[in-house]
Design a protein around this motif. Structure first.
Motif, mmCIF file in Angstrom:
data_model
loop_
_atom_site.group_PDB
_atom_site.id
_atom_site.type_symbol
_atom_site.label_atom_id
_atom_site.label_comp_id
_atom_site.label_asym_id
_atom_site.label_seq_id
_atom_site.Cartn_x
_atom_site.Cartn_y
_atom_site.Cartn_z
ATOM 1 N N LEU A 172 0.826 -1.204 0.000
ATOM 2 C CA LEU A 172 0.000 0.000 0.000
ATOM 3 C C LEU A 172 0.863 1.258 0.000
ATOM 4 N N ASP A 173 1.929 1.273 0.788
ATOM 5 C CA ASP A 173 2.834 2.420 0.819
ATOM 6 C C ASP A 173 3.463 2.653 -0.557
ATOM 7 N N LYS A 174 3.863 1.572 -1.216
ATOM 8 C CA LYS A 174 4.457 1.696 -2.553
ATOM 9 C C LYS A 174 3.458 2.295 -3.539
ATOM 10 N N ALA A 175 2.211 1.787 -3.490
ATOM 11 C CA ALA A 175 1.192 2.264 -4.426
ATOM 12 C C ALA A 175 0.883 3.742 -4.200
ATOM 13 N N GLN A 176 0.784 4.137 -2.943
ATOM 14 C CA GLN A 176 0.494 5.537 -2.648
ATOM 15 C C GLN A 176 1.637 6.452 -3.100
ATOM 16 N N ALA A 177 2.868 6.014 -2.897
ATOM 17 C CA ALA A 177 4.012 6.812 -3.336
ATOM 18 C C ALA A 177 3.998 6.993 -4.853
ATOM 19 N N ARG A 178 3.671 5.957 -5.583
ATOM 20 C CA ARG A 178 3.611 6.053 -7.041
ATOM 21 C C ARG A 178 2.482 6.968 -7.480
ATOM 22 N N ALA A 179 1.339 6.883 -6.793
ATOM 23 C CA ALA A 179 0.208 7.738 -7.144
ATOM 24 C C ALA A 179 0.569 9.208 -6.960
ATOM 25 N N HIS A 180 1.268 9.530 -5.869
ATOM 26 C CA HIS A 180 1.685 10.913 -5.640
ATOM 27 C C HIS A 180 2.696 11.368 -6.686
ATOM 28 N N THR A 181 3.541 10.440 -7.157
ATOM 29 C CA THR A 181 4.503 10.779 -8.207
ATOM 30 C C THR A 181 3.785 11.158 -9.495
ATOM 31 N N TYR A 182 2.756 10.366 -9.877
ATOM 32 C CA TYR A 182 1.970 10.663 -11.068
ATOM 33 C C TYR A 182 1.244 11.994 -10.911
ATOM 34 N N ALA A 183 0.652 12.198 -9.731
ATOM 35 C CA ALA A 183 -0.103 13.428 -9.504
ATOM 36 C C ALA A 183 0.795 14.661 -9.618
ATOM 37 N N LYS A 184 1.981 14.590 -9.030
ATOM 38 C CA LYS A 184 2.909 15.720 -9.072
ATOM 39 C C LYS A 184 3.336 16.023 -10.503
ATOM 40 N N ALA A 185 3.594 14.957 -11.269
ATOM 41 C CA ALA A 185 4.012 15.142 -12.659
ATOM 42 C C ALA A 185 2.920 15.785 -13.499
ATOM 43 N N LEU A 186 1.666 15.559 -13.137
ATOM 44 C CA LEU A 186 0.531 16.092 -13.893
ATOM 45 C C LEU A 186 0.014 17.402 -13.310
ATOM 46 N N GLY A 187 0.664 17.883 -12.270
ATOM 47 C CA GLY A 187 0.193 19.107 -11.636
ATOM 48 C C GLY A 187 -1.116 18.907 -10.909
ATOM 49 N N MET A 188 -1.317 17.708 -10.368
ATOM 50 C CA MET A 188 -2.563 17.376 -9.681
ATOM 51 C C MET A 188 -2.257 16.863 -8.285
ATOM 52 N N LYS A 189 -3.292 16.492 -7.555
ATOM 53 C CA LYS A 189 -3.153 15.917 -6.228
ATOM 54 C C LYS A 189 -3.948 14.609 -6.150
ATOM 55 N N VAL A 190 -3.527 13.721 -5.254
ATOM 56 C CA VAL A 190 -4.276 12.479 -5.041
ATOM 57 C C VAL A 190 -5.508 12.818 -4.202
ATOM 58 N N LYS A 191 -6.664 12.591 -4.779
ATOM 59 C CA LYS A 191 -7.916 12.920 -4.090
ATOM 60 C C LYS A 191 -8.372 11.787 -3.186
ATOM 61 N N ARG A 192 -8.343 10.559 -3.701
ATOM 62 C CA ARG A 192 -8.825 9.415 -2.912
ATOM 63 C C ARG A 192 -8.433 8.109 -3.596
ATOM 64 N N ILE A 193 -8.598 7.022 -2.849
ATOM 65 C CA ILE A 193 -8.465 5.675 -3.411
ATOM 66 C C ILE A 193 -9.861 5.214 -3.812
ATOM 67 N N VAL A 194 -10.029 4.891 -5.067
ATOM 68 C CA VAL A 194 -11.338 4.469 -5.575
ATOM 69 C C VAL A 194 -11.598 3.001 -5.265
ATOM 70 N N SER A 195 -10.589 2.143 -5.426
ATOM 71 C CA SER A 195 -10.776 0.704 -5.172
ATOM 72 C C SER A 195 -9.441 0.047 -4.854
ATOM 73 N N ILE A 196 -9.524 -1.046 -4.099
ATOM 74 C CA ILE A 196 -8.359 -1.868 -3.772
ATOM 75 C C ILE A 196 -8.747 -3.327 -3.947
ATOM 76 N N SER A 197 -7.903 -4.085 -4.600
ATOM 77 C CA SER A 197 -8.134 -5.526 -4.721
ATOM 78 C C SER A 197 -6.818 -6.253 -4.515
#
Length: 243
Positions: A172-197
């Motif tokens: 989970l920590d790895k996934a969240q770190a990657r999501a923040h990396t994508y968000a920063k690159a796009l000039g966006m922020k992580v709003k929420r987790i939609v689903s986990i499986s």
């Protein structure tokens, strides 16, 4: 009455609003799917063994009788070594004929001219040793009682859930770190987790040692190195990114 035509895309949008779909991104939202794997290690505390007796005789009944008598000694030795009844289970009993073939037919289709020379009987039990420190003593007891087929040990973690929980947190920590990396690159922020499986979890298998009849005189009380087992968890997460 005048009929009004509504585009299919508009109908879908209305349906989403009416259903209150929480997984639909906002107007400015972007969904990103991320896979992550987490691992955690622990010292195994349970060992699995497979032990058995193989006997041969000219008559099938004699082979089975001799096998049963010898196997009874092996099971008594297992119990005497401190193994609970719930951790001893018969896994296979077999009786097979033995043939000899004329040299000229060796490898030929159907191999004609074979002669029945006897039978081979086997009986196998699985044994779970819940204290690895006793594994050497159990092996010594098996060979002393006449077990001539031993497979193992297969080392495992008796209570894997705490270890898997640690692996899940890592994933989970790895996934969240990657999501923040994508968000920063796009000039966006992580709003929420939609689903986990969770797509799968398990341990890295350990090779099994095989002890044949000719090894029965070896020093079976030698210490066993437990090492470490690694358990892994794979997660699939969908994040919503927003401005």
């Amino acid at each position: 009455m005048k009929m009004v035509k509504i585009p299919l895309t508009a109908l879908l949008a209305l349906a989403l609003v009416a259903c209150g779909n929480d997984t639909a991104p906002g107007n400015n939202g972007t969904l990103v799917s991320i896979s992550a794997r987490g691992e955690a290690t622990s010292v195994p505390d349970v060992a699995g063994l497979s032990a058995g007796v193989v006997t041969e005789a000219e008559d099938g009944d004699d082979a089975m009788k001799a096998n049963a008598e010898q196997m009874e000694k092996v099971i008594k030795a297992i119990r005497k070594a401190g193994i609970d009844e719930k951790d001893i289970q018969t896994t296979g009993i077999s009786l097979t004929p033995r043939y000899v073939y004329p040299p000229s037919t060796a490898g030929a289709p159907n191999r004609p001219g074979r002669t029945l020379v006897g039978y081979t009987a086997s009986n196998t039990v699985s044994v779970k040793v819940r204290q690895i420190s006793k594994l050497g003593d159990v092996l010594a007891a098996l060979t002393a009682a006449g077990a001539n087929q031993i497979y193992g040990p297969m080392l495992e973690i008796g209570e894997p859930e705490p270890v898997l929980a640690e692996a899940r947190e890592q994933a989970l920590d790895k996934a969240q770190a990657r999501a923040h990396t994508y968000a920063k690159a796009l000039g966006m922020k992580v709003k929420r987790i939609v689903s986990i499986s969770e797509t799968g979890s398990g341990g890295m298998p350990r090779p099994m040692m095989r002890m044949r009849a000719e090894m029965a005189t070896a020093d079976a009380s030698a210490p066993v190195a437990a090492g470490e087992n690694t358990l892994s968890v794979n997660l699939e997460l969908v994040f919503e990114l927003a401005k």
